[in-house]
Design a protein around this motif. Structure first.
Motif, short mmCIF file in Angstrom:
data_model
loop_
_atom_site.label_atom_id
_atom_site.label_comp_id
_atom_site.label_asym_id
_atom_site.label_seq_id
_atom_site.Cartn_x
_atom_site.Cartn_y
_atom_site.Cartn_z
N THR A 14 0.86 -1.18 0.00
CA THR A 14 0.00 0.00 0.00
C THR A 14 0.89 1.22 0.00
OG1 THR A 14 -1.66 -1.16 1.29
CG2 THR A 14 -1.82 1.22 1.24
N ASN A 15 0.64 2.13 -0.92
CA ASN A 15 1.42 3.37 -0.98
C ASN A 15 0.78 4.38 -0.06
OD1 ASN A 15 2.72 5.73 -1.61
ND2 ASN A 15 3.00 5.18 -3.74
N VAL A 16 1.50 4.76 0.99
CA VAL A 16 0.95 5.71 1.95
C VAL A 16 1.35 7.15 1.65
CG1 VAL A 16 0.76 4.02 3.79
CG2 VAL A 16 2.87 5.34 3.56
N ASN A 17 2.13 7.38 0.59
CA ASN A 17 2.54 8.73 0.22
C ASN A 17 2.18 8.95 -1.25
OD1 ASN A 17 3.78 11.13 -0.42
ND2 ASN A 17 5.66 10.68 0.71
N SER A 18 1.00 9.51 -1.52
CA SER A 18 0.51 9.65 -2.89
C SER A 18 1.30 10.68 -3.70
CB SER A 18 -0.97 10.01 -2.90
OG SER A 18 -1.17 11.23 -2.22
N ARG A 19 2.00 11.61 -3.06
CA ARG A 19 2.77 12.62 -3.80
C ARG A 19 4.10 12.07 -4.33
NH1 ARG A 19 1.85 18.58 -1.80
NH2 ARG A 19 -0.38 18.41 -1.37
N HIS A 20 4.60 11.04 -3.68
CA HIS A 20 5.87 10.44 -4.07
C HIS A 20 5.70 8.93 -4.16
CE1 HIS A 20 7.85 14.28 -3.41
NE2 HIS A 20 7.19 14.35 -2.27
N PRO A 21 5.15 8.42 -5.28
CA PRO A 21 4.96 6.97 -5.41
C PRO A 21 6.26 6.23 -5.15
CG PRO A 21 3.91 8.13 -7.20
CD PRO A 21 4.74 9.15 -6.44
N GLY A 22 6.17 5.17 -4.40
CA GLY A 22 7.36 4.39 -4.05
C GLY A 22 7.86 4.72 -2.66
N ASP A 23 7.65 5.97 -2.21
CA ASP A 23 8.02 6.34 -0.84
C ASP A 23 6.94 5.85 0.12
OD1 ASP A 23 10.30 7.59 -1.61
OD2 ASP A 23 9.55 9.63 -1.37
N GLY A 24 7.34 5.38 1.24
CA GLY A 24 6.39 5.01 2.27
C GLY A 24 5.55 3.79 1.95
N VAL A 25 6.05 2.93 1.05
CA VAL A 25 5.28 1.72 0.74
C VAL A 25 5.35 0.79 1.94
CG1 VAL A 25 5.13 -0.30 -0.74
CG2 VAL A 25 5.64 1.92 -1.73
N THR A 26 4.21 0.31 2.34
CA THR A 26 4.13 -0.62 3.45
C THR A 26 3.28 -1.82 3.01
OG1 THR A 26 3.60 -0.81 5.80
CG2 THR A 26 2.10 0.50 4.46
N GLU A 27 3.32 -2.88 3.76
CA GLU A 27 2.51 -4.05 3.44
C GLU A 27 1.43 -4.21 4.51
OE1 GLU A 27 5.40 -7.03 1.05
OE2 GLU A 27 5.67 -6.97 3.22
N VAL A 28 0.20 -4.31 4.06
CA VAL A 28 -0.93 -4.50 4.96
C VAL A 28 -1.28 -5.99 4.95
CG1 VAL A 28 -3.33 -3.90 5.43
CG2 VAL A 28 -1.75 -2.17 4.51
N PRO A 29 -1.21 -6.65 6.12
CA PRO A 29 -1.46 -8.10 6.15
C PRO A 29 -2.93 -8.45 6.38
CG PRO A 29 -0.63 -7.38 8.26
CD PRO A 29 -0.68 -6.16 7.38
N HIS A 30 -3.32 -9.59 5.83
CA HIS A 30 -4.58 -10.25 6.20
C HIS A 30 -4.36 -11.75 6.02
CE1 HIS A 30 -5.31 -9.80 1.81
NE2 HIS A 30 -5.99 -10.92 1.93
N THR A 31 -5.14 -12.54 6.74
CA THR A 31 -4.95 -13.99 6.69
C THR A 31 -6.05 -14.66 5.88
OG1 THR A 31 -6.14 -14.33 8.77
CG2 THR A 31 -3.75 -14.07 8.92
N ILE A 32 -5.70 -15.84 5.35
CA ILE A 32 -6.65 -16.71 4.66
C ILE A 32 -6.49 -18.10 5.27
CG2 ILE A 32 -7.36 -17.73 2.46
CD1 ILE A 32 -6.19 -15.26 1.06
#
Length: 110
Positions: A14-32
């Motif tokens: 998930t990109n948390v910084n829309s002004r600088h794509p690639g900056d602040g990318v984090t991974e949001v987990p969920h289970t299956i």
């Protein structure tokens, strides 16, 4: 779906910084839950040491939330990249479409 399936963790970028794509990318987990894991692996040796390439196929319940951009953490803690598009799979015996097939690849070493 299956009595003894395993639980995986899907890691969605998930990109948390829309002004600088690639900056602040984090991974949001969920289970299956109730996932069937088909393990395989090959080993290659190069001039820097051993490299282990692992190919894994997952069979997930129908409607599972997984995409080609995701990474997956398996029960052993190792992380793999989804390869290609997750797709419905069909039973060759009955023709039923009970779930989704997902191919994964992981590389360790070197």
């Amino acid at each position: 779906m299956w009595k003894r399936g395993e639980t995986i963790t899907v890691l969605r970028p998930t990109n948390v910084n829309s002004r600088h794509p690639g900056d602040g990318v984090t991974e949001v987990p969920h289970t299956i839950d109730n996932v069937v894991i088909n393990w395989s692996g090959t080993s290659e040796i190069n001039d820097r040491g051993e490299v282990v390439v692992s190919d894994v196929v997952l069979y997930l319940p129908a409607g599972s939330d997984i995409r080609s951009i995701d990474r997956v953490m398996l029960p052993d803690g190792d992380r793999y990249h989804v390869v290609g598009k997750p797709a419905p799979w069909r039973s060759p015996r009955t023709g039923r479409r009970p779930g989704i097939e997902v191919k994964l690849k992981g590389v360790k070493g070197a």
